[in-house]
Design a protein around this motif. Structure first.
Motif, short mmCIF file in Angstrom:
data_model
loop_
_atom_site.label_atom_id
_atom_site.label_comp_id
_atom_site.label_asym_id
_atom_site.label_seq_id
_atom_site.Cartn_x
_atom_site.Cartn_y
_atom_site.Cartn_z
N GLU B 23 0.83 -1.21 0.00
CA GLU B 23 0.00 0.00 0.00
C GLU B 23 0.86 1.26 0.00
N ILE B 24 1.98 1.20 0.69
CA ILE B 24 2.90 2.35 0.66
C ILE B 24 3.45 2.52 -0.76
N CYS B 25 3.85 1.41 -1.35
CA CYS B 25 4.38 1.47 -2.72
C CYS B 25 3.34 2.03 -3.69
N ASN B 26 2.09 1.68 -3.47
CA ASN B 26 1.06 2.14 -4.40
C ASN B 26 0.85 3.64 -4.29
N ALA B 27 1.18 4.21 -3.13
CA ALA B 27 1.09 5.66 -2.99
C ALA B 27 2.34 6.34 -3.52
N CYS B 28 3.41 5.58 -3.70
CA CYS B 28 4.70 6.16 -4.08
C CYS B 28 4.99 5.95 -5.56
N ARG B 29 5.11 4.70 -5.98
CA ARG B 29 5.26 4.30 -7.37
C ARG B 29 6.63 4.58 -7.97
N TYR B 30 7.57 5.02 -7.19
CA TYR B 30 8.88 5.35 -7.75
C TYR B 30 9.53 4.15 -8.43
N CYS B 31 9.23 2.95 -7.97
CA CYS B 31 9.90 1.77 -8.50
C CYS B 31 9.19 1.15 -9.69
N GLU B 32 8.18 1.84 -10.16
CA GLU B 32 7.35 1.34 -11.24
C GLU B 32 8.13 0.73 -12.41
N VAL B 37 6.13 -6.37 -10.95
CA VAL B 37 5.34 -6.32 -9.71
C VAL B 37 4.62 -4.98 -9.57
N PHE B 38 5.34 -3.90 -9.80
CA PHE B 38 4.74 -2.58 -9.55
C PHE B 38 3.59 -2.26 -10.49
N PRO B 39 3.75 -2.48 -11.80
CA PRO B 39 2.59 -2.24 -12.66
C PRO B 39 1.38 -3.07 -12.23
N GLY B 64 16.17 -4.26 -6.55
CA GLY B 64 16.25 -2.88 -7.00
C GLY B 64 15.39 -1.97 -6.15
N CYS B 65 14.20 -2.46 -5.82
CA CYS B 65 13.26 -1.61 -5.08
C CYS B 65 13.66 -1.47 -3.62
N TYR B 66 14.58 -2.27 -3.15
CA TYR B 66 15.05 -2.05 -1.77
C TYR B 66 16.04 -0.90 -1.74
N TYR B 67 17.03 -0.99 -2.62
CA TYR B 67 18.09 0.02 -2.55
C TYR B 67 17.60 1.39 -3.04
N ALA B 68 16.54 1.41 -3.84
CA ALA B 68 16.02 2.69 -4.31
C ALA B 68 15.03 3.29 -3.32
N CYS B 69 14.70 2.56 -2.27
CA CYS B 69 13.59 3.01 -1.43
C CYS B 69 14.05 3.97 -0.35
N GLN B 70 13.36 5.10 -0.27
CA GLN B 70 13.68 6.11 0.74
C GLN B 70 13.09 5.76 2.10
N TYR B 71 12.37 4.65 2.17
CA TYR B 71 11.68 4.30 3.41
C TYR B 71 12.21 3.04 4.09
N THR B 72 13.40 2.61 3.71
CA THR B 72 13.93 1.41 4.36
C THR B 72 14.39 1.75 5.78
N ASP B 78 9.79 1.39 7.39
CA ASP B 78 10.50 0.11 7.42
C ASP B 78 10.19 -0.78 6.21
N LEU B 79 10.43 -0.24 5.03
CA LEU B 79 10.15 -1.06 3.84
C LEU B 79 11.28 -2.03 3.54
N ASN B 80 10.88 -3.24 3.21
CA ASN B 80 11.81 -4.24 2.68
C ASN B 80 10.95 -5.15 1.82
S1 SF4 Z 1 9.88 0.27 -2.63
FE1 SF4 Z 1 9.94 2.31 -1.68
S2 SF4 Z 1 10.57 3.69 -3.35
FE2 SF4 Z 1 9.88 1.78 -4.29
S3 SF4 Z 1 7.72 2.12 -4.76
FE3 SF4 Z 1 7.83 1.12 -2.76
S4 SF4 Z 1 7.80 2.82 -1.30
FE4 SF4 Z 1 8.35 3.68 -3.28
#
Ligand code: SF4
Ligand SMILES: Cc1cc2nc3c(=O)[nH]c(=O)nc-3n(C[C@H](O)[C@H](O)[C@H](O)COP(=O)(O)OP(=O)(O)OC[C@H]3O[C@@H](n4cnc5c(N)ncnc54)[C@H](O)[C@@H]3O)c2cc1C
Ligand code: SF4
Lengths: 458, 361
Positions: B23-32, B37-39, B64-72, B78-80
């Motif tokens: 749900e956090i990713c769906n609000a963010c979408r940076y890793c699209e 998975v993201f699409p 890729g989506c771990y190292y690019a994530c600003q919320y880890t 605590d994204l992983n």
């Molecule tokens: S992994 Fe992090 S940066 Fe990537 S879509 Fe999810 S919240 Fe956004």
């Protein structure tokens, strides 16, 4: 630690662009980043795109976005409060920076879903700003740039027109260096709540900071205190309305709430206070921070019904949900009768018409103050949803005054060996308002200029 | 009973945690742009358990989506995503496997795999000792063709049956519908190019050295896949030559079984060694920690299958065959029998997930 030719204060986009450029010119560069490694990259790690001029198709950008159109867009948001020469430099520099960014590890992608309005003007980073920051750190380290984390700069000694010393702490100890040249790229001061309170008033206690807590303005105030010239209104910051449940710092992009145009927004007394349907959301996004900041306790509530639930980008926190308006009010901590009355009055003033969520549909209220001039549909279909809104600060405007070479201006002319880039001098170009993607443009273009000029100097 | 429900509770908690992150990713979408998975996430606004399971099976753990994530971590969000999806994914394979407890055992435990392998060796040594043929040429001097077939036919068909049952369970769970040809074509091409390990633009994944992109894992994985296919092709062509053309082994270097088997074996061995090396370098917290040992054991088992096959071929005509043949066949036997209960099952689930996903495009 070796003796660097250039010390860069900061670890975000502007600092990295400066460090890479100077290192490529053969200089020994030391970057001092206040944050620990997982939080390196300041606000740049929260970004998603940069605004890029292009005379023809360029990388992921289609069509054209010329200098004049770009400049006009900037004039609109800043209401003329910009330095035309510097602004045009940033704009022209963006076109040439795009390939430079790719050559230094940044990857681009077409605009993200849900941001179609930016597909021509803004180039999006694959993976977002943190991926960009990571790529730059890799590039910088390969070029021999030395990086210290948890190394905040505490003082930069200005002796007439020269920097003679840089003090910082690292590993529990104080250190001093006297590098030939210094680049300040340490962001704004929005992480410093006391300073915000000083500038804005006690309301600022209730502001949420969308980005890094490490941008405390220490370098900025330290040098301004020694007579360096400032630019930008110290009492102003860019704030948007974000989810009231967002963390105090670093909530980033996911805390934005795009429901306002389809909702009724009330303050903590249950009263409406502004036209929610004034314009499409991207154009009104930025004013709502101030609007909410002016309401009691700096909080507001956006109420929708089930008709509108899926019309905006999903939000990070689920909405508060109830089957009746009074029940919703109770859950939000509002007076149930009052909210029911406000919604009732609003509903009664809605007129039939065609609702069109993606354009100004003219579906306006009648006889209501303040009016809602678009998307005014009665809030009638349960379940009802509520989100709390608070001001979320993106950045502050106060910064160093620089010239076209990014050189910082002292009381009587340029400081011989000090350059500034990014948010810390952005006030020179962006006197008010904000243009999506322009922060990264300023940081990239002026970061590269600062790195080049500092390298040329030593 | 108690253990069962506790396990279910843990599995449910994992799905909830994955949903929170999605749900956090769906609000963010940076890793699209990184993977499929993201699409898939972005096509929806709310996520049932089955959706989460499907996303987990689409994820190839490129990180890729771990190292690019600003919320880890240490951020409070605590994204992983790679880590939690890996947990959900392996849990789903355990749950859908038929019978389930076998998967629970062999997916997690490298020791159990090793014990199974020893048993495989033992069976084959015993067979070679007691049922040694009177006559026969080459390998068939050590073990008769009839014996090999009567051991390996069921050892091959039973796992396929088990896999079929598992996959059907998966397909029902995620609400899969009838499948069109273009859907399959799309899924196969994505699998063949390992698109989901490409980082979206061919730069590869972030597996062995934090945020550095590399195609090492993608290429090693390709080597394994093609190695397996070529070795399999070698066996099939040998079988056809044996039965259809009445041309029994041994085959020369320029025969089809050898032309496929030798390079296939080399690819497979090298691929497995490289995958094992990468796995040692990778951050365990971004994968399914519970099954690390089982996965490692499986990679080594597969590598051993191919290496022993190559050695066997190289030692043709020497006394070593008497030892190498049971070793190789014992490993092959273990590999086949455990197919539905080890990491090997992932290939089938992945393909099913890709086919399901292609329907949404
Ligand atoms: S992994 Fe992090 S940066 Fe990537 S879509 Fe999810 S919240 Fe956004
Ligand atoms: C949520 C969010 C989303 C945004 N999205 C976009 C976008 O999509 N596009 C865009 O163009 N702009 C965006 N912006 C604005 C953008 O982040 C900034 O304009 C840009 O990152 C500024 O770059 P910078 O290098 O100047 O500052 P920062 O990236 O903030 O870097 C400042 C650095 O200085 C360090 N520092 C601070 N004080 C000290 C000290 N005393 N000593 C040493 N180091 C210090 C900090 O730790 C940090 O590393 C966004 C901002 C936010 C908050
Ligand atoms: S780990 Fe890779 S494949 Fe899995 S969700 Fe993240 S980016 Fe996609």
């Amino acid at each position: 630690m070796s003796y660097p030719d250039i010390v860069v204060a900061g670890g975000g986009n502007a600092a990295l662009c400066a460090a890479i450029t100077a290192a490529e010119a053969g200089k020994r560069v030391l970057m001092l980043e206040a944050a620990p490694k997982p939080y390196r990259g300041g606000n740049s790690r929260h970004t998603r795109n940069f605004r890029c001029m292009h005379d023809g198709p360029l990388s992921v950008l289609t069509g054209t976005y010329g200098e004049d159109e770009y400049y006009n867009d900037l004039l609109l948001v800043t209401k003329g409060n910009t330095d035309e020469r510097l602004a045009r430099m940033a704009i022209r520099g963006s076109q040439e920076s795009q390939p430079w960014m790719e050559a230094h590890g940044v990857r681009f992608q077409p605009s993200l879903s849900g941001t179609l309005s930016l597909s021509r003007t803004n180039a999006f980073f694959l993976g977002g700003g943190k991926a960009l920051v990571n790529a730059y750190y890799r590039t910088a380290e390969a070029l021999g740039v030395e990086v210290l984390y948890e190394a905040p700069v505490t003082h930069i000694e200005l002796d007439r027109d020269r920097i003679t010393r840089v003090d910082f702490t690292h590993g529990g100890a104080r250190h001093s260096l006297s590098p030939p040249a210094v680049v300040a790229a340490s962001g704004g001061f929005q992480g410093n709540i006391e300073r915000l309170v000083e500038a804005w008033g006690p309301e600022a206690e209730n502001f949420l900071i969308r980005g890094t807590p490490y941008n405390r303005g220490d370098v900025l105030f330290n040098l301004l205190g020694q007579g360096v010239q400032s630019i930008g209104d110290p009492t102003q910051c860019h704030a948007v309305a974000i989810d009231g449940r967002a963390p105090k710092f670093d909530g980033g992009i996911v805390t934005r709430l795009d429901c306002v145009p389809f909702s009724v927004v009330v303050n903590k007394h249950g009263d409406r206070f502004y036209n929610e349907g004034e314009d499409v959301w991207p154009k009104r996004y930025a004013i709502w921070g101030r609007l909410v900041a002016a309401e009691p306790e700096q909080v507001a509530y956006s109420i929708i019904d089930s008709k509108s639930k899926d019309l905006f980008m999903p939000s990070v926190f689920p909405p508060v949900t109830a089957d009746t308006i009074p029940e919703l009010a109770g859950k939000l901590g509002l007076d149930p009768q009052k909210l029911a009355r406000t919604i009732g009055t609003f509903n009664a003033s809605c007129r039939p018409g065609t609702f069109h969520p993606t354009e100004l549909d003219g579906l306006a209220t009648e006889g209501l103050t303040p009016p809602k001039t678009n998307w005014a549909r009665p809030i009638t279909e349960p379940p009802f949803y509520g989100y709390s809104l608070r001001p979320g600060v993106t950045f502050t405007y106060l910064g160093f005054k620089v010239d076209e070479t990014a050189q910082v201006q002292g009381a009587d002319g340029p400081v011989e060996n000090l350059w500034a880039a990014g948010e810390t001098m952005a006030g020179s170009i962006l006197g008010q308002g904000y243009l999506a993607g322009f922060g990264m443009t300023i940081g990239t273009v002026f970061g590269r200029i600062a790195g080049r000029e500092a390298a040329r100097y030593v | 009973m108690f253990e069962q429900s506790q396990m279910e509770r843990k599995a449910a908690a994992r799905i909830d945690e994955a949903r929170r992150q999605i749900e956090i990713c769906n609000a963010c979408r940076y890793c699209e742009g990184y993977c499929s998975v993201f699409p898939a996430i972005m096509r929806q606004r709310s996520f049932a358990d089955a959706d989460v399971t499907q996303f987990a099976n689409l994820c190839h753990n490129c990180r890729g989506c771990y190292y690019a994530c600003q919320y880890t971590e240490p951020h409070e969000f605590d994204l992983n995503l790679p880590g939690i999806l890996a947990e959900v994914r392996t849990e789903s394979w355990e749950r859908f496997a038929w019978p389930s407890p076998l998967a629970r055992l062999f997916q997690r435990s490298g020791t159990a795999l090793a014990v199974a392998l020893m048993l495989g060796f033992a069976v084959l040594f015993w067979a070679a000792q007691t049922l040694r043929p009177e006559s026969g040429e080459g390998f068939y001097a050590v073990m008769s063709h009839g014996l090999m077939v009567s051991v390996f036919m069921p050892a091959f068909l039973l796992p396929l049956l088990a896999l079929f049952v598992s996959l059907r369970r998966y397909w029902r769970h995620v609400g899969g519908q009838g499948v069109g040809r273009s859907q399959i074509r799309q899924a196969l091409s994505r699998a063949a190019y390992m698109k989901d390990l490409s980082g979206g633009q061919g730069q590869g994944c972030n597996f062995e050295d934090e945020d550095r992109f590399s195609n090492a894992r993608r290429y090693a994985h390709q080597a394994v896949v093609w190695g397996v296919f070529m070795c399999f092709g070698s066996t099939i062509s040998g079988t056809i030559m044996h039965y259809v053309f009445d041309w029994p082994a041994p085959y020369g270097l320029l025969s089809l079984p050898k032309l496929l088997g030798v390079p296939g074996g080399l690819l497979l061995t090298a691929g497995c060694l490289e995958l094992a090396r990468l796995k040692l370098k990778a951050e365990p917290a971004l994968g399914a920690r519970r099954v690390w040992a089982g996965e490692m054991g499986f990679v080594l088992l597969l590598g051993f299958v191919s290496l022993s096959g190559l050695l066997l071929y190289a030692s043709a005509g020497t006394a070593a065959v008497a030892v190498l043949l049971p070793l190789h066949l014992g490993a092959v036997l273990t590999f086949f029998l455990l197919m539905p209960y080890t990491k090997m099952a992932h290939g089938f689930f992945r393909l099913a997930a890709l086919i399901k996903d292609a329907a949404g495009n």
